[in-house]
Motif scaffolding. Structure first.
Motif, PDB file in Angstrom:
ATOM      1  N   LEU A 176       0.820  -1.216   0.000  1.00 38.42           N
ATOM      2  CA  LEU A 176       0.000   0.000   0.000  1.00 38.42           C
ATOM      3  C   LEU A 176       0.855   1.267   0.000  1.00 38.42           C
ATOM      4  N   PHE A 177       2.121   1.138   0.361  1.00 35.03           N
ATOM      5  CA  PHE A 177       2.999   2.303   0.422  1.00 35.03           C
ATOM      6  C   PHE A 177       3.678   2.606  -0.914  1.00 35.03           C
ATOM      7  N   LEU A 178       3.573   1.680  -1.873  1.00 33.87           N
ATOM      8  CA  LEU A 178       4.309   1.838  -3.135  1.00 33.87           C
ATOM      9  C   LEU A 178       3.933   3.139  -3.840  1.00 33.87           C
ATOM     10  N   LEU A 179       2.653   3.348  -4.102  1.00 33.18           N
ATOM     11  CA  LEU A 179       2.246   4.529  -4.869  1.00 33.18           C
ATOM     12  C   LEU A 179       2.448   5.833  -4.100  1.00 33.18           C
ATOM     13  N   PRO A 180       2.036   5.957  -2.835  1.00 29.97           N
ATOM     14  CA  PRO A 180       2.273   7.239  -2.146  1.00 29.97           C
ATOM     15  C   PRO A 180       3.745   7.548  -1.928  1.00 29.97           C
ATOM     16  N   MET A 181       4.552   6.537  -1.652  1.00 25.11           N
ATOM     17  CA  MET A 181       5.976   6.790  -1.446  1.00 25.11           C
ATOM     18  C   MET A 181       6.658   7.157  -2.749  1.00 25.11           C
ATOM     19  N   SER A 182       6.307   6.463  -3.833  1.00 25.95           N
ATOM     20  CA  SER A 182       6.946   6.762  -5.113  1.00 25.95           C
ATOM     21  C   SER A 182       6.579   8.150  -5.608  1.00 25.95           C
ATOM     22  N   GLY A 183       5.383   8.618  -5.252  1.00 28.48           N
ATOM     23  CA  GLY A 183       5.004   9.973  -5.637  1.00 28.48           C
ATOM     24  C   GLY A 183       5.646  11.035  -4.776  1.00 28.48           C
ATOM     25  N   ASP A 184       5.937  10.710  -3.521  1.00 24.18           N
ATOM     26  CA  ASP A 184       6.453  11.695  -2.577  1.00 24.18           C
ATOM     27  C   ASP A 184       7.968  11.835  -2.644  1.00 24.18           C
ATOM     28  N   ILE A 185       8.680  10.713  -2.721  1.00 20.07           N
ATOM     29  CA  ILE A 185      10.151  10.785  -2.695  1.00 20.07           C
ATOM     30  C   ILE A 185      10.774  10.316  -4.006  1.00 20.07           C
ATOM     31  N   ALA A 186       9.961  10.229  -5.044  1.00 15.01           N
ATOM     32  CA  ALA A 186      10.452   9.993  -6.401  1.00 15.01           C
ATOM     33  C   ALA A 186      11.276   8.713  -6.531  1.00 15.01           C
ATOM     34  N   ILE A 187      10.730   7.595  -6.055  1.00 17.62           N
ATOM     35  CA  ILE A 187      11.338   6.296  -6.333  1.00 17.62           C
ATOM     36  C   ILE A 187      10.404   5.524  -7.244  1.00 17.62           C
ATOM     37  N   ASP A 188      10.984   4.754  -8.165  1.00 18.97           N
ATOM     38  CA  ASP A 188      10.136   4.006  -9.092  1.00 18.97           C
ATOM     39  C   ASP A 188       9.785   2.640  -8.508  1.00 18.97           C
ATOM     40  N   ARG A 189       8.992   1.890  -9.267  1.00 19.94           N
ATOM     41  CA  ARG A 189       8.511   0.605  -8.754  1.00 19.94           C
ATOM     42  C   ARG A 189       9.642  -0.408  -8.631  1.00 19.94           C
ATOM     43  N   GLU A 190      10.624  -0.306  -9.505  1.00 19.80           N
ATOM     44  CA  GLU A 190      11.753  -1.223  -9.401  1.00 19.80           C
ATOM     45  C   GLU A 190      12.514  -0.983  -8.101  1.00 19.80           C
ATOM     46  N   SER A 191      12.689   0.296  -7.721  1.00 17.98           N
ATOM     47  CA  SER A 191      13.416   0.612  -6.484  1.00 17.98           C
ATOM     48  C   SER A 191      12.648   0.140  -5.260  1.00 17.98           C
ATOM     49  N   PHE A 192      11.345   0.370  -5.254  1.00 18.89           N
ATOM     50  CA  PHE A 192      10.535  -0.091  -4.126  1.00 18.89           C
ATOM     51  C   PHE A 192      10.522  -1.618  -4.080  1.00 18.89           C
ATOM     52  N   GLY A 193      10.358  -2.234  -5.253  1.00 14.87           N
ATOM     53  CA  GLY A 193      10.390  -3.688  -5.311  1.00 14.87           C
ATOM     54  C   GLY A 193      11.710  -4.251  -4.827  1.00 14.87           C
ATOM     55  N   LEU A 194      12.817  -3.534  -5.110  1.00 13.07           N
ATOM     56  CA  LEU A 194      14.125  -3.981  -4.653  1.00 13.07           C
ATOM     57  C   LEU A 194      14.212  -3.948  -3.134  1.00 13.07           C
ATOM     58  N   ALA A 195      13.637  -2.919  -2.510  1.00 18.27           N
ATOM     59  CA  ALA A 195      13.650  -2.845  -1.044  1.00 18.27           C
ATOM     60  C   ALA A 195      12.913  -4.045  -0.441  1.00 18.27           C
TER      61      ALA A 195
END
Length: 409
Positions: A35-54
């Motif tokens: 649930l944090f993927l979209l709000p975090m990627s919009g706020d701190i400019a990380i893409d889905r690959e970066s979030f997926g990597l975490a």
């Protein structure tokens, strides 16, 4: 069955209840990370690959340290390991609330939470409970604890979505960190460690000997391979399903409700498959479970995407979600005994987390490369069919105990 060292004299079913509550909190928070993927990627400019990597790093560390954590729980007691994991979990979530880059997400949600999960979830809890519950009721007890993870998913996921909408993702992570501290109190109910002399009459109970014996057993290797597939499915869906539904034009609430529905139906599924573990050959039930996953995923990707199809899919896949845990852990205990269950199931769970790594990261990488999750859906179906084929030939008869080598004069 020998009694374990249990200074608090906690009854077996109180341990089951406390263990289920611990897994409810730890896995509930983990299943909400998507649930944090979209709000975090919009706020701190990380893409889905970066979030997926975490999340992939989290899953990988969760698995890599699991055998060591399981062995520590066998040796020093599950309660102590759970307390340490809860403190680390709360710290990782609190740190994640302050980050502003992909590196920070990798360090907090990836490294710290990954290490914490190893001490607060299935391997440690099931290892302790497996030694105090009778063999005839062990599958049901394991199913109840496993269902605890889904109770958390059903309760914590929509709660998390609500807090994100009202207060923001940073504040929500702090709230989740506070929830993890409750685990410290619950850990007192999961006490005791494996007895040093549980196997008498000159039997060698060393961890190294147990692991060496298991690694030479074809069934142990097949269980590792099959559980890899389970990890791939679980983490791909929990991390990327809300974003996939959002890409299809569905409201964010459908993504949260889908994860919650998975958790709700897995409560029934985990208990049902735990029930089956006490009555049928576990390897056969696992085969049919993975075939069911292949069918459910195939139907979902072939149907037009809608709110109804998303919720129906979530209910169906939820019933099959974590039923693998009581069956797989029960099969490890059935074949190799309970003395080193936390260690040996920890090794199998490590394979699960390798699958989780690829389920989280490869899906994000594939999306970044192609703009679609289509390849990952196809891979999920193929892997489910492979897992079904792997479980049927497992030799599930108990192995003979290892006779200790006589000491030299």
């Amino acid at each position: 069955m020998s009694a374990i060292e249990n200074p608090a004299r906690v009854s077996p079913w109180v341990m089951v209840a406390c263990g289920a509550a611990i897994v409810t909190l730890s896995m509930g928070a983990r299943q909400a990370f998507g649930l944090f993927l979209l709000p975090m990627s919009g706020d701190i400019a990380i893409d889905r690959e970066s979030f997926g990597l975490a999340i992939a790093i989290q899953s990988l560390l969760f698995g890599l340290v699991q055998p060591s954590v399981g062995a520590a729980a066998d040796r020093h007691g599950a309660g102590r390991v759970i307390v340490a994991g809860a403190l680390l979990y709360a710290g990782g979530l609190a740190l994640a609330a302050t980050v502003g880059s992909a590196l920070g997400i990798n360090a907090s949600l990836g490294v710290l939470v990954g290490l914490a999960l190893a001490g607060t979830t299935f391997v440690v809890v099931l290892g302790a409970i497996g030694r105090v519950v009778s063999e005839k009721q062990r599958g049901r007890a394991f199913g109840i604890v496993t269902a605890g993870g889904s109770v958390g998913q059903f309760l914590v996921v929509p709660f998390t979505q609500e807090i994100i909408g009202v207060a923001g993702w940073r504040e929500t992570l702090l709230v989740l960190a506070g929830l993890m501290l409750i685990i410290i109190a619950l850990a007192r109910g999961v006490t005791g460690r494996a007895p040093r002399d549980e196997l008498a009459d000159g039997v060698d109970t060393g961890s190294w000997q147990a692991l060496r014996r298991a690694s030479g057993h074809s069934g142990f290797l097949l269980l590792n391979a099959g559980f890899f597939v389970c990890g791939f499915h679980i983490t791909f869906l929990s991390t990327h399903l809300p974003a996939y539904l959002g890409d299809g034009g569905l409201d964010a609430s459908i993504g949260a409700n889908s994860l919650a529905l998975i958790g709700l139906f897995n409560i029934f599924g985990s208990y049902y498959f735990g029930f089956c573990a006490d009555r049928y050959r576990k390897k056969h039930v696992l085969t049919w479970l993975y075939l069911g996953r292949a069918g459910v995923i195939s139907l979902f990707v072939l149907m037009p995407l809608s709110s109804a199809s998303a919720l129906i899919f979530s209910a169906a896949i939820g019933f099959l979600w974590l039923g693998t845990v009581p069956l797989t852990s029960g099969l490890v205990g059935q074949i190799f005994g309970m003395r080193h269950l936390s260690l040996l199931f920890g090794v199998v769970f490590m394979s699960h987390q390798f699958g989780s790594f690829f389920g989280a990261w490869a899906a994000g990488w594939s999306y970044t490369l192609t703009g679609s999750y289509d390849q990952t859906w196809v891979a999920s179906i193929v892997l489910a069919l492979v897992a079904a084929a792997l479980h049927w030939p497992i030799r599930d008869t108990p192995v003979s105990p290892i006779t200790a080598t006589p000491a030299r004069a």
